[in-house]
Design a protein around this motif. Structure first.
Motif, mmCIF file in Angstrom:
data_model
loop_
_atom_site.group_PDB
_atom_site.id
_atom_site.type_symbol
_atom_site.label_atom_id
_atom_site.label_comp_id
_atom_site.label_asym_id
_atom_site.label_seq_id
_atom_site.Cartn_x
_atom_site.Cartn_y
_atom_site.Cartn_z
ATOM 1 N N GLU A 173 -14.949 -21.618 0.833
ATOM 2 C CA GLU A 173 -15.906 -21.840 1.914
ATOM 3 C C GLU A 173 -15.492 -23.003 2.799
ATOM 4 O O GLU A 173 -15.587 -22.928 4.025
ATOM 5 C CB GLU A 173 -17.294 -22.096 1.320
ATOM 6 N N HIS A 174 -15.024 -24.073 2.174
ATOM 7 C CA HIS A 174 -14.672 -25.257 2.956
ATOM 8 C C HIS A 174 -13.461 -25.008 3.852
ATOM 9 O O HIS A 174 -13.468 -25.387 5.024
ATOM 10 C CB HIS A 174 -14.377 -26.445 2.031
ATOM 11 N N HIS A 175 -12.452 -24.386 3.299
ATOM 12 C CA HIS A 175 -11.214 -24.160 4.058
ATOM 13 C C HIS A 175 -11.189 -22.809 4.766
ATOM 14 O O HIS A 175 -10.193 -22.470 5.407
ATOM 15 C CB HIS A 175 -10.008 -24.273 3.119
ATOM 16 N N ARG A 176 -12.270 -22.056 4.628
ATOM 17 C CA ARG A 176 -12.379 -20.735 5.259
ATOM 18 C C ARG A 176 -11.214 -19.831 4.867
ATOM 19 O O ARG A 176 -10.495 -19.290 5.702
ATOM 20 C CB ARG A 176 -12.464 -20.879 6.775
ATOM 21 N N LEU A 177 -11.087 -19.673 3.565
ATOM 22 C CA LEU A 177 -10.007 -18.864 3.007
ATOM 23 C C LEU A 177 -10.578 -17.684 2.235
ATOM 24 O O LEU A 177 -11.691 -17.751 1.711
ATOM 25 C CB LEU A 177 -9.149 -19.702 2.053
ATOM 26 N N THR A 178 -9.814 -16.619 2.182
ATOM 27 C CA THR A 178 -10.158 -15.546 1.264
ATOM 28 C C THR A 178 -9.779 -16.002 -0.146
ATOM 29 O O THR A 178 -9.069 -17.002 -0.321
ATOM 30 C CB THR A 178 -9.408 -14.254 1.595
ATOM 31 N N ALA A 230 -7.760 -14.566 -2.192
ATOM 32 C CA ALA A 230 -6.310 -14.445 -2.346
ATOM 33 C C ALA A 230 -5.592 -15.614 -1.678
ATOM 34 O O ALA A 230 -4.631 -16.162 -2.238
ATOM 35 C CB ALA A 230 -5.820 -13.119 -1.765
ATOM 36 N N GLU A 231 -6.057 -16.000 -0.494
ATOM 37 C CA GLU A 231 -5.439 -17.118 0.219
ATOM 38 C C GLU A 231 -5.645 -18.433 -0.541
ATOM 39 O O GLU A 231 -4.729 -19.265 -0.608
ATOM 40 C CB GLU A 231 -6.028 -17.232 1.622
ATOM 41 N N ALA A 232 -6.850 -18.620 -1.090
ATOM 42 C CA ALA A 232 -7.124 -19.846 -1.843
ATOM 43 C C ALA A 232 -6.264 -19.928 -3.092
ATOM 44 O O ALA A 232 -5.730 -20.998 -3.426
ATOM 45 C CB ALA A 232 -8.604 -19.914 -2.210
ATOM 46 N N LEU A 233 -6.110 -18.807 -3.791
ATOM 47 C CA LEU A 233 -5.291 -18.794 -5.007
ATOM 48 C C LEU A 233 -3.825 -19.035 -4.687
ATOM 49 O O LEU A 233 -3.079 -19.583 -5.512
ATOM 50 C CB LEU A 233 -5.467 -17.462 -5.742
ATOM 51 N N GLU A 234 -3.416 -18.648 -3.505
ATOM 52 C CA GLU A 234 -2.036 -18.893 -3.095
ATOM 53 C C GLU A 234 -1.836 -20.334 -2.656
ATOM 54 O O GLU A 234 -0.796 -20.936 -2.915
ATOM 55 C CB GLU A 234 -1.654 -17.951 -1.948
ATOM 56 N N ARG A 235 -2.860 -20.904 -2.027
ATOM 57 C CA ARG A 235 -2.738 -22.266 -1.498
ATOM 58 C C ARG A 235 -2.863 -23.328 -2.581
ATOM 59 O O ARG A 235 -2.152 -24.336 -2.552
ATOM 60 C CB ARG A 235 -3.806 -22.493 -0.428
ATOM 61 N N PHE A 236 -3.767 -23.131 -3.549
ATOM 62 C CA PHE A 236 -4.037 -24.150 -4.561
ATOM 63 C C PHE A 236 -3.442 -23.748 -5.904
ATOM 64 O O PHE A 236 -3.566 -22.606 -6.344
ATOM 65 C CB PHE A 236 -5.543 -24.372 -4.705
ATOM 66 N N THR A 237 -2.821 -24.715 -6.547
ATOM 67 C CA THR A 237 -2.233 -24.464 -7.860
ATOM 68 C C THR A 237 -3.325 -24.442 -8.928
ATOM 69 O O THR A 237 -4.446 -24.891 -8.697
ATOM 70 C CB THR A 237 -1.218 -25.556 -8.215
ATOM 71 N N ALA A 238 -2.968 -23.948 -10.096
ATOM 72 C CA ALA A 238 -3.918 -23.915 -11.205
ATOM 73 C C ALA A 238 -4.364 -25.325 -11.572
ATOM 74 O O ALA A 238 -5.542 -25.554 -11.891
ATOM 75 C CB ALA A 238 -3.292 -23.211 -12.402
ATOM 76 N N SER A 239 -3.467 -26.269 -11.520
ATOM 77 C CA SER A 239 -3.831 -27.645 -11.871
ATOM 78 C C SER A 239 -4.784 -28.246 -10.845
ATOM 79 O O SER A 239 -5.679 -29.028 -11.204
ATOM 80 C CB SER A 239 -2.576 -28.515 -11.996
#
Length: 226
Positions: A30-35, A37-46
């Motif tokens: 919501e904050h970064h306006r990402l889907t 899939a996009e959020a999972l690609e942008r942010f690592t598991a850690s």
């Protein structure tokens, strides 16, 4: 009333779930306006785990504060607004967040929930005390803070309001609470709070007697802008 960093509570507005990582992911989406899939690609598991851990930490502190919050003033003098008409004493706040770094981190998470600050930024700066202190100050001083330290005294209330408050919160009008206060307290409030003026200190009797005289002389004394 003066607002300074100290304490406060804003809820995450999410149900408590076992998978706090999913809650953190939705916040970042919501904050970064990402889907997703996009959020999972942008942010690592850690990174996601760090955000989830931060939300868990915040929610635990929030729960403890809200369990101890009371309506109206928590005490005379300095106290903390932690929600709409909900307050805690400095002692309660310090018992939940005993260090300045914890206080600042708490404010930073609230800022991430309440403003345009990103939760991942807070997680990334969790050990940076200078950064957290700046965020805490910015949050409280922007004029829109929902949680903050403030001060309240009996003369913030009209005599009629003091009387009503004494019925609702007699603990605010015990001899121990009012001893040494310089602000006038309506004698009716003292009586409603169960205070025997004959047993109160000379100082408090003088304040009450003086206020009673002024009430007779000045019918407008009940009105006070707050």
């Amino acid at each position: 009333m003066e607002q300074t960093p100290g304490a406060g509570v804003v809820t995450v507005n999410e149900p408590r779930e076992d998978d706090s990582r999913e809650i953190a992911l939705r916040h970042l989406m919501e904050h970064h306006r990402l889907t997703k899939a996009e959020a999972l690609e942008r942010f690592t598991a850690s990174q996601l785990d760090a955000c989830a851990e931060l939300l868990d930490w915040y929610q635990g502190k929030d729960d403890f504060l809200m369990e101890r919050a009371v309506d109206n003033p928590a005490c005379w003098g300095g106290h903390f607004r932690v929600g709409p008409n909900r307050y805690v004493t400095p002692e309660v706040w310090d018992s939940v967040l005993p260090t300045q770094s914890e206080s600042n981190l708490y404010y930073a998470v609230i800022a991430a929930i309440d403003t345009d600050l990103a939760l991942d930024e807070v997680a990334a700066h969790r050990e940076d005390e200078e950064w957290l202190g700046d965020v805490a100050n910015d949050y409280v001083t922007d004029g829109n803070a929902e949680v903050y330290y403030t001060e309240v005294f009996p003369d913030d209330y009209t005599p009629d309001e003091q009387g009503e408050l004494a019925v609702e919160r007699p603990d605010l009008f015990t001899a121990e609470e009012i001893e040494g206060l310089a602000d006038p307290i309506d004698p009716r409030a003292l009586e409603d709070g169960g205070i025997d003026l004959d047993e109160a200190s000379n100082e408090m009797r003088g304040i009450a007697d003086g206020l009673a005289v002024r009430q007779v002389e000045s019918p407008d004394l009940d009105g006070r802008d707050r």
